[in-house]
Design an enzyme around this catalytic site. Sequence first.
Site, PDB file in Angstrom:
ATOM      1  N   HIS A 153       0.827  -1.206   0.000  1.00  0.00           N
ATOM      2  CA  HIS A 153       0.000   0.000   0.000  1.00  0.00           C
ATOM      3  C   HIS A 153       0.861   1.254   0.000  1.00  0.00           C
ATOM      4  CE1 HIS A 153       0.939   0.654   4.254  1.00  0.00           C
ATOM      5  NE2 HIS A 153       0.473  -0.544   4.572  1.00  0.00           N
ATOM      6  N   CYS A 161       3.372  -4.853   6.564  1.00  0.00           N
ATOM      7  CA  CYS A 161       3.087  -4.696   5.134  1.00  0.00           C
ATOM      8  C   CYS A 161       4.334  -4.213   4.399  1.00  0.00           C
ATOM      9  CB  CYS A 161       1.946  -3.704   4.935  1.00  0.00           C
ATOM     10  SG  CYS A 161       0.386  -4.199   5.698  1.00  0.00           S
TER      11      CYS A 161
END
Length: 491
Positions: A153, A161
Amino acid sequence: MINRAFVRVLLTSAALAAGALLTGCNSDQVGLATNAKANQPVPPKLVATMGEKDMDLQSPILVRVFKQEAELEVWKQDRSGKFALLKTYPICRWSGDLGPKVREGDRQAPEGFYSINPSQMNPQSAYYLSFNTGYPNAFDKALGRTGSQLMVHGDCSSRGCFAMTDEQIAEIYALGRESFFGGQRAFQFQAYPFRMTPVNMARHRNNPNMPFWRMIKEGYDAFEVTRQEPKVDFCEKKYVFNAQKPPGATHDPVFDASAKCPAYVVPDEITAAVRDKQQADEAEYAKLVAKGTPVAKLNTGIDGGMNPIFASRVPGASTGLSDAGEAPGLSLANFQAAPGTIPGHVNPPRAPGADEVAMPASAAEAPVSAPSTRVAAISAPEKPSFMSSLARKVGIGGNAAAESTATAKPAPSKTAEAKPAETKPAPKPVAAKPAETRQAAARPPFKPATSEAPATTASAPAQTQTQTALVSGAVPVLQSNSFDSRFSGFK
């Protein structure tokens, strides 16, 4: 004559229109069809690069990430049918240590092979745009590993992430979107601790994750020698690459990650090429070990890493576990004009402490403790995305985790240790940030650095964390070529 790609777009748009009629024209989904962020075109310069490399805009893609080097690669199929490297993106922030994700809340980013279909693309992400990596896959589940919402992202802040800048994820998202319009049902996402070279394998030879890394290296090697996406299956709690049915078999083998492996074969040409590469790698590895190549250091207190191009622009930042590595032709100079805007809330890795020591040859790498810095905001779950609904309309599956928003997982319950007050006021609680409740529509488009930005940004005096650091060369992306324009004939 209408080309096949255009026919696929028409069929997809027809399915969308029919679905809207059957559901009473769901207003949220209609709104998503005009999502400006998710519909930004692939930059003209990158389209020109595709032409130079004999690639089509809508040909299939494949993505690889390397933690230690903090780099994300996008590969694209050329007209010969093989994959070629299109572009390498520096990763702004990743968290955890080298090694696979094991359990919910361990801050680890996943490692292994995953599949990304349209339902995993999230245009409503709280982190500008995102796609779900698909963790846990069948192998992870067979080992009892837990975790969810592990994303690639924007926003440059990570809790398990791979975080890019907003400009980067907009470009990567557009490449994935175009591949789906071209007919690719899912693109492969390969996540590695580092480039699987003999030097890196020798440096990490005492890491307890080495058996797992050697297993996924077989898939890495298969891609390196064939430039074809390796077929991935699981059985007996292990990865199996490029399996086919044996001669004389009437049906394809059925794989179950927890069950005994069925009878299968691997094509001779792939087996021979991979074997030759592995033998050469092992010979080089043995030479490196024999001459005493030091093993990786014990990085006490570092959580994840940051590509040097970003660390050099964040006051007091360290690259953490990231390393420039051995990638041929890659250097900071290659990244000067690409990464984009660094948000003011980025949490860079802490610089190594004085207690950092070389790991003895007989010792295993110790786990890394999580830092006490804050990370990006947490937002409430949102409604299913347009891409998720589109996938269901055209018959592509996706689980609930894949359809969820790219929302950060809640922070660990224990709070950071209190530190002596400095001249700066104490930071406000995360709940006070407007970003906590932002929706995709509420968050304005990113504001890349422009030519008006001072050329000496990198050498300017250190800024505070509340200021936005700009990486030179970021360019705005025009909002055109949207889903809305593609589907306008069906409204």
